[in-house]
Design a protein around this motif. Structure first.
Motif, PDB file in Angstrom:
ATOM      1  N   SER A 169     -74.916  49.311  49.932  1.00 23.96           N
ATOM      2  CA  SER A 169     -75.142  48.485  51.094  1.00 23.96           C
ATOM      3  C   SER A 169     -74.123  50.070  52.043  1.00 23.96           C
ATOM      4  O   SER A 169     -74.446  49.968  52.635  1.00 23.96           O
ATOM      5  CB  SER A 169     -75.139  47.513  51.241  1.00 23.96           C
ATOM      6  OG  SER A 169     -73.774  47.218  51.119  1.00 23.96           O
ATOM      7  N   LYS A 176     -69.671  43.855  58.566  1.00 22.11           N
ATOM      8  CA  LYS A 176     -71.272  43.475  59.143  1.00 22.11           C
ATOM      9  C   LYS A 176     -70.870  42.410  60.366  1.00 22.11           C
ATOM     10  O   LYS A 176     -71.313  42.456  61.453  1.00 22.11           O
ATOM     11  CB  LYS A 176     -72.688  43.490  57.718  1.00 22.11           C
ATOM     12  CG  LYS A 176     -72.557  44.584  57.456  1.00 22.11           C
ATOM     13  CD  LYS A 176     -73.669  44.505  56.617  1.00 22.11           C
ATOM     14  CE  LYS A 176     -74.514  45.777  55.999  1.00 22.11           C
ATOM     15  NZ  LYS A 176     -75.739  45.857  55.464  1.00 22.11           N
ATOM     16  N   GLU A 199     -83.649  41.302  58.622  1.00 25.32           N
ATOM     17  CA  GLU A 199     -82.618  41.574  59.750  1.00 25.32           C
ATOM     18  C   GLU A 199     -81.139  40.444  58.743  1.00 25.32           C
ATOM     19  O   GLU A 199     -80.371  40.398  58.201  1.00 25.32           O
ATOM     20  CB  GLU A 199     -82.439  41.108  60.922  1.00 25.32           C
ATOM     21  CG  GLU A 199     -83.030  42.303  61.670  1.00 25.32           C
ATOM     22  CD  GLU A 199     -83.375  41.506  63.003  1.00 25.32           C
ATOM     23  OE1 GLU A 199     -82.791  41.062  63.825  1.00 25.32           O
ATOM     24  OE2 GLU A 199     -84.042  42.064  63.757  1.00 25.32           O
ATOM     25  N   TRP A 202     -80.475  42.340  55.524  1.00 24.33           N
ATOM     26  CA  TRP A 202     -79.346  43.481  55.998  1.00 24.33           C
ATOM     27  C   TRP A 202     -77.950  42.560  56.433  1.00 24.33           C
ATOM     28  O   TRP A 202     -76.931  43.053  55.432  1.00 24.33           O
ATOM     29  CB  TRP A 202     -79.821  44.291  57.065  1.00 24.33           C
ATOM     30  CG  TRP A 202     -78.631  45.320  57.286  1.00 24.33           C
ATOM     31  CD1 TRP A 202     -78.875  46.448  56.795  1.00 24.33           C
ATOM     32  CD2 TRP A 202     -77.756  45.068  58.393  1.00 24.33           C
ATOM     33  NE1 TRP A 202     -77.472  46.896  57.528  1.00 24.33           N
ATOM     34  CE2 TRP A 202     -76.939  46.757  58.353  1.00 24.33           C
ATOM     35  CE3 TRP A 202     -77.153  44.377  59.147  1.00 24.33           C
ATOM     36  CZ2 TRP A 202     -76.061  47.092  59.449  1.00 24.33           C
ATOM     37  CZ3 TRP A 202     -76.280  45.147  59.804  1.00 24.33           C
ATOM     38  CH2 TRP A 202     -75.450  46.182  59.524  1.00 24.33           C
ATOM     39  N   ASN A 205     -76.586  41.270  53.343  1.00 25.88           N
ATOM     40  CA  ASN A 205     -76.450  42.011  51.435  1.00 25.88           C
ATOM     41  C   ASN A 205     -77.028  41.638  50.676  1.00 25.88           C
ATOM     42  O   ASN A 205     -76.885  41.612  49.257  1.00 25.88           O
ATOM     43  CB  ASN A 205     -75.433  43.257  51.224  1.00 25.88           C
ATOM     44  CG  ASN A 205     -74.791  44.400  52.010  1.00 25.88           C
ATOM     45  OD1 ASN A 205     -75.140  43.801  52.788  1.00 25.88           O
ATOM     46  ND2 ASN A 205     -72.778  44.062  51.728  1.00 25.88           N
ATOM     47  N   VAL A 299     -77.892  42.848  64.982  1.00 28.45           N
ATOM     48  CA  VAL A 299     -78.530  43.561  63.504  1.00 28.45           C
ATOM     49  C   VAL A 299     -79.829  44.158  63.433  1.00 28.45           C
ATOM     50  O   VAL A 299     -79.457  45.671  63.349  1.00 28.45           O
ATOM     51  CB  VAL A 299     -78.899  42.235  63.302  1.00 28.45           C
ATOM     52  CG1 VAL A 299     -79.515  42.413  60.998  1.00 28.45           C
ATOM     53  CG2 VAL A 299     -78.048  40.820  62.830  1.00 28.45           C
ATOM     54  N   LYS A 303     -78.713  47.838  61.421  1.00 27.49           N
ATOM     55  CA  LYS A 303     -78.902  48.696  61.107  1.00 27.49           C
ATOM     56  C   LYS A 303     -80.232  49.661  60.794  1.00 27.49           C
ATOM     57  O   LYS A 303     -80.631  50.317  60.037  1.00 27.49           O
ATOM     58  CB  LYS A 303     -80.397  47.563  59.824  1.00 27.49           C
ATOM     59  CG  LYS A 303     -81.470  46.852  60.432  1.00 27.49           C
ATOM     60  CD  LYS A 303     -82.661  45.912  59.945  1.00 27.49           C
ATOM     61  CE  LYS A 303     -83.105  45.739  60.466  1.00 27.49           C
ATOM     62  NZ  LYS A 303     -84.719  46.255  60.925  1.00 27.49           N
ATOM     63  N   LYS A 306     -78.632  54.151  59.882  1.00 28.95           N
ATOM     64  CA  LYS A 306     -77.409  54.362  58.247  1.00 28.95           C
ATOM     65  C   LYS A 306     -76.341  55.118  58.051  1.00 28.95           C
ATOM     66  O   LYS A 306     -75.836  56.111  58.822  1.00 28.95           O
ATOM     67  CB  LYS A 306     -78.861  55.172  57.863  1.00 28.95           C
ATOM     68  CG  LYS A 306     -79.870  54.344  56.742  1.00 28.95           C
ATOM     69  CD  LYS A 306     -80.750  54.098  58.083  1.00 28.95           C
ATOM     70  CE  LYS A 306     -82.074  52.980  57.742  1.00 28.95           C
ATOM     71  NZ  LYS A 306     -83.008  52.453  58.638  1.00 28.95           N
ATOM     72  N   GLU A 310     -75.945  54.323  52.849  1.00 31.96           N
ATOM     73  CA  GLU A 310     -77.307  54.622  52.592  1.00 31.96           C
ATOM     74  C   GLU A 310     -77.991  55.765  52.873  1.00 31.96           C
ATOM     75  O   GLU A 310     -78.774  55.867  52.238  1.00 31.96           O
ATOM     76  CB  GLU A 310     -77.276  53.599  54.172  1.00 31.96           C
ATOM     77  CG  GLU A 310     -77.168  52.412  54.247  1.00 31.96           C
ATOM     78  CD  GLU A 310     -76.972  51.883  55.705  1.00 31.96           C
ATOM     79  OE1 GLU A 310     -77.557  50.180  55.419  1.00 31.96           O
ATOM     80  OE2 GLU A 310     -76.769  51.676  55.889  1.00 31.96           O
ATOM     81  N   GLY A 478     -86.737  51.258  57.109  1.00 29.70           N
ATOM     82  CA  GLY A 478     -85.516  50.625  56.185  1.00 29.70           C
ATOM     83  C   GLY A 478     -84.873  51.232  55.048  1.00 29.70           C
ATOM     84  O   GLY A 478     -85.432  51.921  54.422  1.00 29.70           O
TER      85      GLY A 478
END
Length: 597
Positions: A169, A176, A199, A202, A205, A299, A303, A306, A310, A478
């Motif tokens: 992640s 986060k 969301e 993410w 995790n 979020v 997200k 990246k 990622e 995503g």
């Protein structure tokens, strides 16, 4: 009543409406989380109509029933609704009434329209209420009227969450949550309600397998500096997941208790909510003594961009995906036309999935493969059924739109290939689509540019010939999450979100000739910083996808020198990246497919 077919289901629903003194009922495609692809438990629109496309809304009145859907599904919906008693309303066409205009025509003043408050968003509910109020029609939030009728309804998914480690992640949950809380405060709020499953996945995790093609789990979340909670079903939280959340200071509550938790929020608190993704019933649960701030959640914004871990994951995932695709296309070419080895749309899709599943870190496909042969390729989101499953022959075009979820990235790719000698018309159409795909892929643009400002690049070669496609050109993708995500997009309709470095977006122009063939070419693009000049920062796209483009369908003189150079460079990169992972025969085959034109 034995409600085994669509007309019987409609009549059973009408009886329920009469009992409750409701004159019309609206059934959207969504679940309580406003998901694009709901779990089977919430596929009420499919159950009542038989239409299996991902987008559409059913309206049922005492005398009529209609399905509103977009151009991707016109042909599919027409086939699936035949004989059901449900009329098709083609959205986007001038002659098609809006849903509210239809209701105003069909219902008398003073009538009531019912909505399931858990599956209709707060924003859509407010918009619908205002539009119908002007026509003298009331709206009423109801419970789920389908539930008593759907006797063999699947249960709410209870599969366990699993942890996506920080090395995939790129950021811990604690990091986060710090970012999220900073943005909550910048928005003038004290806490954040999260209802969108991707969301939640993410932010914490976590990943899951509750929804086909989307590695998410069912739940709600509340985040603030004081406390953060995941509300979900208890069997979904293993000891490992509980410890993972506990380490980040996240508590676990029961899925059914989210409304109760919201109703007990202290007086004067300001809660940040995305009304597009929050159900009307849950929005109503926020007490009146709290303030509500609305808008895109932090979020969703975080997200979409990246991080470097990622991005590296995407780069690794597309190599594995490209290997599977190379093996698939070689296999397909060797089998089609051989009577001893017949291939159908469904068997081709299954083989492609199997080749992907053999790759490291594969989790699931990222959507149901669209494998449309001949006229089926003109159905934008075609899904082959046992009845429609066409046998591939050494002629015509095959459109394959597919993708996979890997633990380190998500893929989405479309290729159109000739199964025999293509016609000149096919080659002209294909080359025009390719010109649009290349034009967008090699574009350079100032920071702050929106997708709607770039959309013309993908369409101009088609427009010049009086051609067009009605779907969007690009959607966000995503990271081991939903293959369709916001907030960015590339389409004709205005979207205020600017493209930013780190965003991954599709590039997929197309052309569809009904009852003949469809063409679409799709790569994933990563937005990168290109340069700084006295006029500010400029951005560009990096093409991530690694798979050959069928040059048998390309009319080289139709390409400009720059377009031809782009294609040749792209093919050189595809061969260089994939060949080390292929055997000798596969390398020779790919070498031929990527030769310069």
């Amino acid at each position: 009543m034995d409600i085994t077919n669509i007309p019987q289901r409609l009549e059973a629903l009408r009886e329920a409406l009469r009992t409750r003194r409701i004159d019309a009922y609206i059934i959207p495609s969504s679940d309580p989380h406003m998901s694009e692809y709901p779990a089977d438990h919430w596929r009420t629109r499919t159950w009542i109509s038989g239409f299996t496309g991902s987008a559409g809304t059913v309206v049922v009145t005492a005398r009529k029933a209609g399905l509103w859907t977009d151009s991707r599904y016109f042909l599919q919906a027409a086939e699936q609704l035949a004989g059901s008693g449900i009329d098709l309303y083609k959205m986007g066409l001038a002659e098609t009434p809006s849903l509210t205009d239809f209701l105003a025509k069909e219902l008398a003043e003073g009538a009531t329209v019912g909505l399931d408050g858990m599956t209709y968003s707060a924003e859509e509910t407010e918009r619908l209420e205002a539009a119908l109020r002007r026509k003298g029609i009331a709206t009423r939030l109801t419970d789920d009227l389908i539930a008593p009728l759907w006797r063999d309804r699947p249960a709410i998914p209870r599969g366990p969450f699993f942890v996506l480690p920080d090395e995939l992640s790129g950021m811990s949950v604690e990091e986060k949550l710090n970012q999220i809380n900073n943005m909550i405060h910048q928005a003038g709020a004290d806490g954040l309600l999260l209802t969108a499953l991707d969301e939640i996945a993410w932010a914490f995790n976590l990943r899951g397998t509750d929804v086909a093609y989307n590695p998410v789990g069912i739940g709600y979340a509340f985040i603030s500096e004081e406390e953060s909670f995941l509300f979900t079903l208890p069997e979904k939280v293993s000891e490992e997941v509980a410890g993972h959340l506990r380490q980040a200071g996240v508590g676990v509550g029961a899925y059914s208790k989210i409304a109760t938790y919201l109703s007990r929020l202290p007086e004067g608190k300001t809660i940040l909510v995305d009304k597009r993704k929050t159900s009307a019933a849950l929005f109503e649960a926020i007490p009146k003594h709290c303030h509500v701030a609305t808008g895109t959640t932090p979020v969703c914004q975080l997200k979409a961009i990246k991080n470097e871990t990622e991005i590296e994951g995407f780069r690794q995932a597309v190599v594995r995906d490209g290997v599977a695709l190379t093996r698939f296309h070689k296999w397909l070419e060797e089998r089609v036309g051989n009577p001893a080895t017949p291939v159908t749309e469904r068997s081709a899709a299954r083989h492609l999935s199997a080749l992907r599943a053999a790759q490291p870190r594969y989790l699931m496909d990222s959507f149901e493969t669209i494998c449309g042969y001949g006229a089926h390729g003109a159905i934008v989101h075609y899904a082959a059924t046992p009845e429609s499953d066409a046998t591939l022959r050494p002629e015509g075009l095959l459109l394959i739109d597919s993708g996979a979820q890997y633990l380190d990235g998500t893929t989405d790719i479309t290729r159109t290939v000739a199964l025999g000698e293509p016609t000149e018309a096919m080659r002209r159409d294909f080359t025009r689509v390719l010109k649009g795909m290349i034009s967008l892929a090699k574009s350079k643009f100032p920071a702050g540019t929106r997708g709607s400002q770039l959309d013309i690049l993908a369409r101009k070669a088609l427009w010049d010939a009086g051609l067009n496609y009605l779907h969007g050109t690009g959607h966000g993708i995503g990271h081991c999450l939903n293959v369709h995500e916001g907030p960015q997009s590339i389409r004709m309709e205005e979207n205020p979100t600017a493209l930013a470095p780190g965003m991954v977006t599709s590039d997929e122009p197309g052309l569809y000739r009904a009852n003949e063939y469809g063409i679409r070419i799709e790569n994933m693009l990563l937005t990168r910083v290109d340069s700084e000049t006295e006029f500010g920062q400029f951005l560009r796209f990096e093409s991530l996808t690694l798979c050959y483009i069928d040059t048998r369908l390309v009319i080289a003189p139709m390409l400009s020198a720059r377009e031809r150079a782009w294609l040749n460079r792209y093919h050189a990169r595809v061969y260089e990246a994939l060949s080390p992972h292929l055997d000798e025969a596969e390398r020779a085959w790919l070498k031929e497919k990527t030769v310069e034109i």
